[in-house]
Design a protein around this motif. Structure first.
Motif, PDB file in Angstrom:
ATOM      1  N   GLY A  25      22.722  41.301  33.646  1.00  0.00           N
ATOM      2  CA  GLY A  25      22.767  40.009  32.991  1.00  0.00           C
ATOM      3  C   GLY A  25      22.612  40.153  31.489  1.00  0.00           C
ATOM      4  O   GLY A  25      22.556  41.245  30.935  1.00  0.00           O
ATOM      5  N   PHE A  26      22.539  39.026  30.836  1.00  0.00           N
ATOM      6  CA  PHE A  26      22.448  38.995  29.387  1.00  0.00           C
ATOM      7  C   PHE A  26      21.100  39.516  28.906  1.00  0.00           C
ATOM      8  O   PHE A  26      20.057  39.172  29.441  1.00  0.00           O
ATOM      9  CB  PHE A  26      22.642  37.561  28.906  1.00  0.00           C
ATOM     10  CG  PHE A  26      22.343  37.393  27.447  1.00  0.00           C
ATOM     11  CD1 PHE A  26      23.232  37.855  26.494  1.00  0.00           C
ATOM     12  CD2 PHE A  26      21.170  36.803  27.032  1.00  0.00           C
ATOM     13  CE1 PHE A  26      22.957  37.714  25.145  1.00  0.00           C
ATOM     14  CE2 PHE A  26      20.886  36.654  25.693  1.00  0.00           C
ATOM     15  CZ  PHE A  26      21.778  37.115  24.745  1.00  0.00           C
ATOM     16  N   GLN A  27      21.159  40.349  27.887  1.00  0.00           N
ATOM     17  CA  GLN A  27      19.974  40.831  27.194  1.00  0.00           C
ATOM     18  C   GLN A  27      20.158  40.553  25.708  1.00  0.00           C
ATOM     19  O   GLN A  27      21.235  40.830  25.167  1.00  0.00           O
ATOM     20  CB  GLN A  27      19.780  42.339  27.407  1.00  0.00           C
ATOM     21  CG  GLN A  27      19.592  42.746  28.840  1.00  0.00           C
ATOM     22  CD  GLN A  27      18.283  42.224  29.405  1.00  0.00           C
ATOM     23  OE1 GLN A  27      17.253  42.236  28.747  1.00  0.00           O
ATOM     24  NE2 GLN A  27      18.343  41.735  30.624  1.00  0.00           N
ATOM     25  N   PRO A  28      19.152  40.016  25.006  1.00  0.00           N
ATOM     26  CA  PRO A  28      19.304  39.784  23.564  1.00  0.00           C
ATOM     27  C   PRO A  28      19.746  41.030  22.809  1.00  0.00           C
ATOM     28  O   PRO A  28      20.485  40.935  21.828  1.00  0.00           O
ATOM     29  CB  PRO A  28      17.919  39.322  23.129  1.00  0.00           C
ATOM     30  CG  PRO A  28      17.338  38.712  24.358  1.00  0.00           C
ATOM     31  CD  PRO A  28      17.878  39.539  25.504  1.00  0.00           C
ATOM     32  N   ASP A  30      21.927  42.970  23.567  1.00  0.00           N
ATOM     33  CA  ASP A  30      23.381  43.100  23.649  1.00  0.00           C
ATOM     34  C   ASP A  30      24.053  42.573  22.384  1.00  0.00           C
ATOM     35  O   ASP A  30      25.158  42.998  22.044  1.00  0.00           O
ATOM     36  CB  ASP A  30      23.942  42.315  24.835  1.00  0.00           C
ATOM     37  CG  ASP A  30      23.512  42.875  26.181  1.00  0.00           C
ATOM     38  OD1 ASP A  30      23.056  44.043  26.225  1.00  0.00           O
ATOM     39  OD2 ASP A  30      23.616  42.145  27.183  1.00  0.00           O
ATOM     40  N   PRO A  86      28.537  35.926  26.152  1.00  0.00           N
ATOM     41  CA  PRO A  86      27.717  36.651  27.115  1.00  0.00           C
ATOM     42  C   PRO A  86      26.583  35.857  27.753  1.00  0.00           C
ATOM     43  O   PRO A  86      26.046  36.267  28.779  1.00  0.00           O
ATOM     44  CB  PRO A  86      27.132  37.787  26.274  1.00  0.00           C
ATOM     45  CG  PRO A  86      26.983  37.169  24.922  1.00  0.00           C
ATOM     46  CD  PRO A  86      28.209  36.294  24.776  1.00  0.00           C
ATOM     47  N   CYS A  87      26.189  34.761  27.156  1.00  0.00           N
ATOM     48  CA  CYS A  87      25.015  34.076  27.695  1.00  0.00           C
ATOM     49  C   CYS A  87      25.345  32.639  28.077  1.00  0.00           C
ATOM     50  O   CYS A  87      26.257  32.024  27.525  1.00  0.00           O
ATOM     51  CB  CYS A  87      23.849  34.125  26.706  1.00  0.00           C
ATOM     52  SG  CYS A  87      24.184  33.461  25.088  1.00  0.00           S
ATOM     53  N   ASP A  88      24.585  32.152  29.036  1.00  0.00           N
ATOM     54  CA  ASP A  88      24.727  30.760  29.425  1.00  0.00           C
ATOM     55  C   ASP A  88      23.636  29.942  28.730  1.00  0.00           C
ATOM     56  O   ASP A  88      22.883  30.481  27.916  1.00  0.00           O
ATOM     57  CB  ASP A  88      24.682  30.618  30.950  1.00  0.00           C
ATOM     58  CG  ASP A  88      23.384  31.106  31.567  1.00  0.00           C
ATOM     59  OD1 ASP A  88      22.345  31.191  30.857  1.00  0.00           O
ATOM     60  OD2 ASP A  88      23.373  31.387  32.779  1.00  0.00           O
ATOM     61  N   ASP A  91      20.078  31.367  29.233  1.00  0.00           N
ATOM     62  CA  ASP A  91      19.839  32.560  28.410  1.00  0.00           C
ATOM     63  C   ASP A  91      19.595  32.165  26.960  1.00  0.00           C
ATOM     64  O   ASP A  91      18.680  32.680  26.312  1.00  0.00           O
ATOM     65  CB  ASP A  91      21.050  33.512  28.443  1.00  0.00           C
ATOM     66  CG  ASP A  91      21.315  34.109  29.799  1.00  0.00           C
ATOM     67  OD1 ASP A  91      20.355  34.354  30.546  1.00  0.00           O
ATOM     68  OD2 ASP A  91      22.513  34.320  30.107  1.00  0.00           O
ATOM     69  N   TRP A  92      20.425  31.244  26.446  1.00  0.00           N
ATOM     70  CA  TRP A  92      20.290  30.835  25.044  1.00  0.00           C
ATOM     71  C   TRP A  92      18.959  30.130  24.810  1.00  0.00           C
ATOM     72  O   TRP A  92      18.302  30.328  23.795  1.00  0.00           O
ATOM     73  CB  TRP A  92      21.466  29.956  24.625  1.00  0.00           C
ATOM     74  CG  TRP A  92      21.497  29.753  23.151  1.00  0.00           C
ATOM     75  CD1 TRP A  92      21.057  28.654  22.467  1.00  0.00           C
ATOM     76  CD2 TRP A  92      21.928  30.689  22.163  1.00  0.00           C
ATOM     77  NE1 TRP A  92      21.206  28.844  21.111  1.00  0.00           N
ATOM     78  CE2 TRP A  92      21.740  30.089  20.910  1.00  0.00           C
ATOM     79  CE3 TRP A  92      22.460  31.967  22.224  1.00  0.00           C
ATOM     80  CZ2 TRP A  92      22.071  30.724  19.713  1.00  0.00           C
ATOM     81  CZ3 TRP A  92      22.788  32.597  21.038  1.00  0.00           C
ATOM     82  CH2 TRP A  92      22.593  31.979  19.808  1.00  0.00           C
ATOM     83  N   LEU A  95      16.230  32.575  24.572  1.00  0.00           N
ATOM     84  CA  LEU A  95      16.297  33.302  23.308  1.00  0.00           C
ATOM     85  C   LEU A  95      15.838  32.446  22.137  1.00  0.00           C
ATOM     86  O   LEU A  95      15.141  32.923  21.245  1.00  0.00           O
ATOM     87  CB  LEU A  95      17.740  33.784  23.069  1.00  0.00           C
ATOM     88  CG  LEU A  95      18.019  34.539  21.782  1.00  0.00           C
ATOM     89  CD1 LEU A  95      17.274  35.879  21.778  1.00  0.00           C
ATOM     90  CD2 LEU A  95      19.515  34.770  21.629  1.00  0.00           C
ATOM     91  N   GLU A 103      27.691  25.150  28.420  1.00  0.00           N
ATOM     92  CA  GLU A 103      28.184  26.260  27.611  1.00  0.00           C
ATOM     93  C   GLU A 103      29.230  25.816  26.592  1.00  0.00           C
ATOM     94  O   GLU A 103      29.309  26.385  25.504  1.00  0.00           O
ATOM     95  CB  GLU A 103      28.759  27.372  28.490  1.00  0.00           C
ATOM     96  CG  GLU A 103      27.702  28.342  28.983  1.00  0.00           C
ATOM     97  CD  GLU A 103      27.267  28.020  30.392  1.00  0.00           C
ATOM     98  OE1 GLU A 103      28.127  27.677  31.217  1.00  0.00           O
ATOM     99  OE2 GLU A 103      26.066  28.109  30.667  1.00  0.00           O
TER     100      GLU A 103
END
Length: 144
Positions: A25-28, A30, A86-88, A91-92, A95, A103
């Motif tokens: 999955g998304f990682q900051p 990235d 990359p993020c939904d 995720d945002w 962050l 999205e």
């Protein structure tokens, strides 16, 4: 003792193989320069906060004046975010703390912010209203 070590190693190998099969999955990290340039990470975390919108004008002027590493790094971070998406919204929100409803709105705002900083957009995009109705998923995310 040797049998136990072999079993432990086999278990570790099986767990590692299983972890490789599942997407992380998304990682900051990235996002280019998010971890290596603290100014890029801070910018992304705070850019859509209503109390910071006024600061964007000054930041934009200084970013456009000089060929600073921050300017190049921010441009590369935006390029990645807009190209890869990359993020939904969850995720945002994790962050940045900004809760977008979907999205499409998130990436429209990111594109608008990119165009404000590096294009000819005259004003930054309107961020989500922190006092407006919150998306349903926010309560699930922040109040488990």
């Amino acid at each position: 003792m040797i049998v136990q070590l072999v079993a432990t190693s086999a278990e570790k190998a099986a767990a590692a193989a299983e972890a490789e099969e599942e997407p992380m999955g998304f990682q900051p990290s990235d996002i280019p320069h998010h971890e290596t340039d603290p100014a890029v990470g801070a910018f992304l975390r705070h850019a859509f906060r209503p109390e910071r919108i006024e600061d964007l004008h000054e930041r934009r002027l200084s970013t456009r004046k000089q060929d600073l590493p921050f300017s190049r790094h921010l441009r590369e971070a935006f390029a990645y975010l807009l190209r890869e998406r990359p993020c939904d919204v969850v995720d945002w929100s994790r962050l940045t703390g900004s809760a977008f409803t979907d999205e499409a709105h998130l990436y429209d705002c990111l594109q608008g912010l990119h165009d404000y900083f590096f294009g000819d957009r005259p004003a930054p995009p309107v961020p989500p209203d922190p006092d407006g109705p919150r998306p349903d998923w926010v309560d699930l995310l922040w109040n488990p």
